[in-house]
Design a protein around this motif. Structure first.
Motif, short mmCIF file in Angstrom:
data_model
loop_
_atom_site.label_atom_id
_atom_site.label_comp_id
_atom_site.label_asym_id
_atom_site.label_seq_id
_atom_site.Cartn_x
_atom_site.Cartn_y
_atom_site.Cartn_z
N ALA A 76 -48.39 -53.40 35.46
CA ALA A 76 -47.90 -51.97 35.04
C ALA A 76 -47.95 -51.63 33.94
O ALA A 76 -48.41 -50.55 33.57
N ALA A 77 -47.79 -52.57 32.91
CA ALA A 77 -47.65 -52.20 31.33
C ALA A 77 -49.21 -52.13 31.05
O ALA A 77 -49.43 -50.76 30.46
N ASP A 78 -50.27 -52.66 31.46
CA ASP A 78 -51.31 -52.66 30.95
C ASP A 78 -52.07 -51.28 31.90
O ASP A 78 -52.91 -50.53 31.15
N PHE A 79 -51.51 -51.03 33.02
CA PHE A 79 -52.09 -50.07 33.78
C PHE A 79 -51.55 -48.66 33.01
O PHE A 79 -52.51 -47.65 33.08
N SER A 80 -50.51 -48.41 32.50
CA SER A 80 -49.85 -47.31 31.91
C SER A 80 -50.55 -47.13 30.87
O SER A 80 -50.33 -46.00 30.38
N LYS A 81 -51.12 -47.90 30.06
CA LYS A 81 -51.69 -47.81 28.66
C LYS A 81 -52.80 -46.56 28.90
O LYS A 81 -53.05 -45.84 28.07
N GLY A 82 -53.50 -46.53 30.04
CA GLY A 82 -54.57 -45.57 30.41
C GLY A 82 -54.01 -44.09 30.38
O GLY A 82 -54.28 -43.29 29.63
N PRO A 83 -53.23 -43.81 31.41
CA PRO A 83 -52.26 -42.59 31.38
C PRO A 83 -51.74 -42.14 30.01
O PRO A 83 -51.87 -40.92 29.39
N LEU A 84 -51.02 -43.24 29.29
CA LEU A 84 -50.58 -42.83 28.06
C LEU A 84 -51.68 -42.51 27.00
O LEU A 84 -51.22 -41.56 26.08
N ALA A 85 -52.80 -43.07 27.11
CA ALA A 85 -53.60 -42.75 25.92
C ALA A 85 -54.17 -41.21 26.17
O ALA A 85 -54.69 -40.76 25.19
N VAL B 67 -56.35 -51.58 32.68
CA VAL B 67 -56.38 -50.48 31.87
C VAL B 67 -57.35 -49.36 32.24
O VAL B 67 -57.14 -48.35 32.16
N SER B 68 -58.74 -49.89 32.78
CA SER B 68 -59.48 -49.17 33.37
C SER B 68 -59.03 -48.41 34.55
O SER B 68 -59.38 -47.19 34.86
N ALA B 69 -58.28 -49.16 35.52
CA ALA B 69 -57.67 -48.44 36.67
C ALA B 69 -56.71 -47.56 36.03
O ALA B 69 -56.68 -46.13 36.91
N GLY B 70 -55.86 -47.53 35.32
CA GLY B 70 -54.98 -46.65 34.56
C GLY B 70 -55.73 -45.31 33.97
O GLY B 70 -55.40 -44.15 34.52
N LEU B 71 -56.74 -45.57 33.59
CA LEU B 71 -57.58 -44.37 32.79
C LEU B 71 -58.09 -43.79 33.85
O LEU B 71 -58.21 -42.31 33.84
N LEU B 72 -58.91 -44.45 34.93
CA LEU B 72 -59.53 -43.80 35.92
C LEU B 72 -58.48 -42.76 36.96
O LEU B 72 -58.58 -41.68 37.14
N PHE B 73 -57.26 -43.48 36.85
CA PHE B 73 -56.17 -42.75 37.66
C PHE B 73 -55.72 -41.48 37.00
O PHE B 73 -55.59 -40.34 37.66
N ALA B 74 -55.75 -41.42 35.42
CA ALA B 74 -55.27 -40.29 34.81
C ALA B 74 -56.48 -39.17 34.63
O ALA B 74 -56.25 -38.05 34.83
N LEU B 75 -57.87 -39.58 34.82
CA LEU B 75 -58.96 -38.71 34.75
C LEU B 75 -59.39 -38.38 36.12
O LEU B 75 -60.00 -37.34 36.08
N MET B 76 -59.55 -39.40 36.84
CA MET B 76 -60.14 -39.12 38.31
C MET B 76 -59.39 -39.81 39.15
O MET B 76 -59.67 -40.91 39.78
N PRO B 77 -58.11 -39.19 39.68
CA PRO B 77 -57.51 -39.94 40.61
C PRO B 77 -58.06 -40.43 41.99
O PRO B 77 -57.59 -41.62 42.42
#
Length: 209
Positions: free
Chosen positions: A58-67, A115-125
């Protein structure tokens, strides 16, 4: 023109927070010396259990949206208006690099999946949800975390291309981001790929990575 450097630095620092290492220290061990030696959620879960592994994911995933949120804020703060996509691409790349090569751990970090999953969720859900579905199906059928991660990553450019073709999204630069993230994740799993080919990769429910 300070904003690209501010976004790059902030995103790298966010990505470089060693969640798995911190979890290991809380549990009283150096996670780099246990299991596969990786600081990612998979090794933490195998070594310390779900109590530590799930929060690390969860912490690593959240890095994406936070960034991405940080990049948006800094872009509006320094620029005000314009093509924010460039700022988000810088954030995505640097966040993944921070996770994989954290300054605090001698530039030896995770494989960038969460982290990549979090970024993708933030950019392309929608693309991210498709990748998560692929990951769950492959993991359920095979038991291999590495195989699930590789195939989910490999699907991403195709999914993004389909979304662009059917006009469900319009940001073509995100296609190149998805290709870059896919390439990076696959390269970070090259030892796993070798073990999969030779039949020595062990399933999650057993042990090893």
């Amino acid at each position: 023109m300070i904003w690209p450097f501010a976004i790059a630095l902030a995103s790298y620092l966010i990505g470089s927070i060693p969640s798995g290492y911190i979890a290991g220290k809380i549990a009283g061990i150096d996670i780099r010396k246990a299991g596969s030696g990786n600081i990612g959620a998979t090794n933490v879960t195998r070594t310390l259990g779900k109590k530590y592994g799930y929060p690390v994911f969860a912490a690593d995933f959240s890095k994406g949206p936070l960034a991405i949120l940080t990049a948006d804020f800094l872009f509006h703060r320094f620029v005000g208006s314009g093509p924010i996509v460039i700022a988000e691409i810088i954030a995505a790349v640097c966040c993944v690099l921070g996770n994989a090569f954290p300054l605090w751990l001698g530039f030896r970090g995770g494989k960038g999946v969460a982290v990549s999953a979090g970024l993708l969720f933030a950019l392309m859900p929608w693309a991210a949800l498709t990748a998560i579905l692929v990951w769950l199906i492959v993991f359920y059928l095979s038991g291999y975390v590495s195989l699930a991660s590789i195939l989910a990553a490999a699907m991403m450019p195709l999914v993004v291309l389909a979304l662009l073709y059917f006009h469900k999204m319009s940001e073509w630069p995100f296609l190149y981001v998805s290709i870059a993230l896919t390439t990076f994740v696959v390269l970070r799993h090259r030892t796993n790929i070798s073990r999969l080919v030779h039949g020595t990769e062990q399933r999650f429910r057993k042990s090893g990575d």
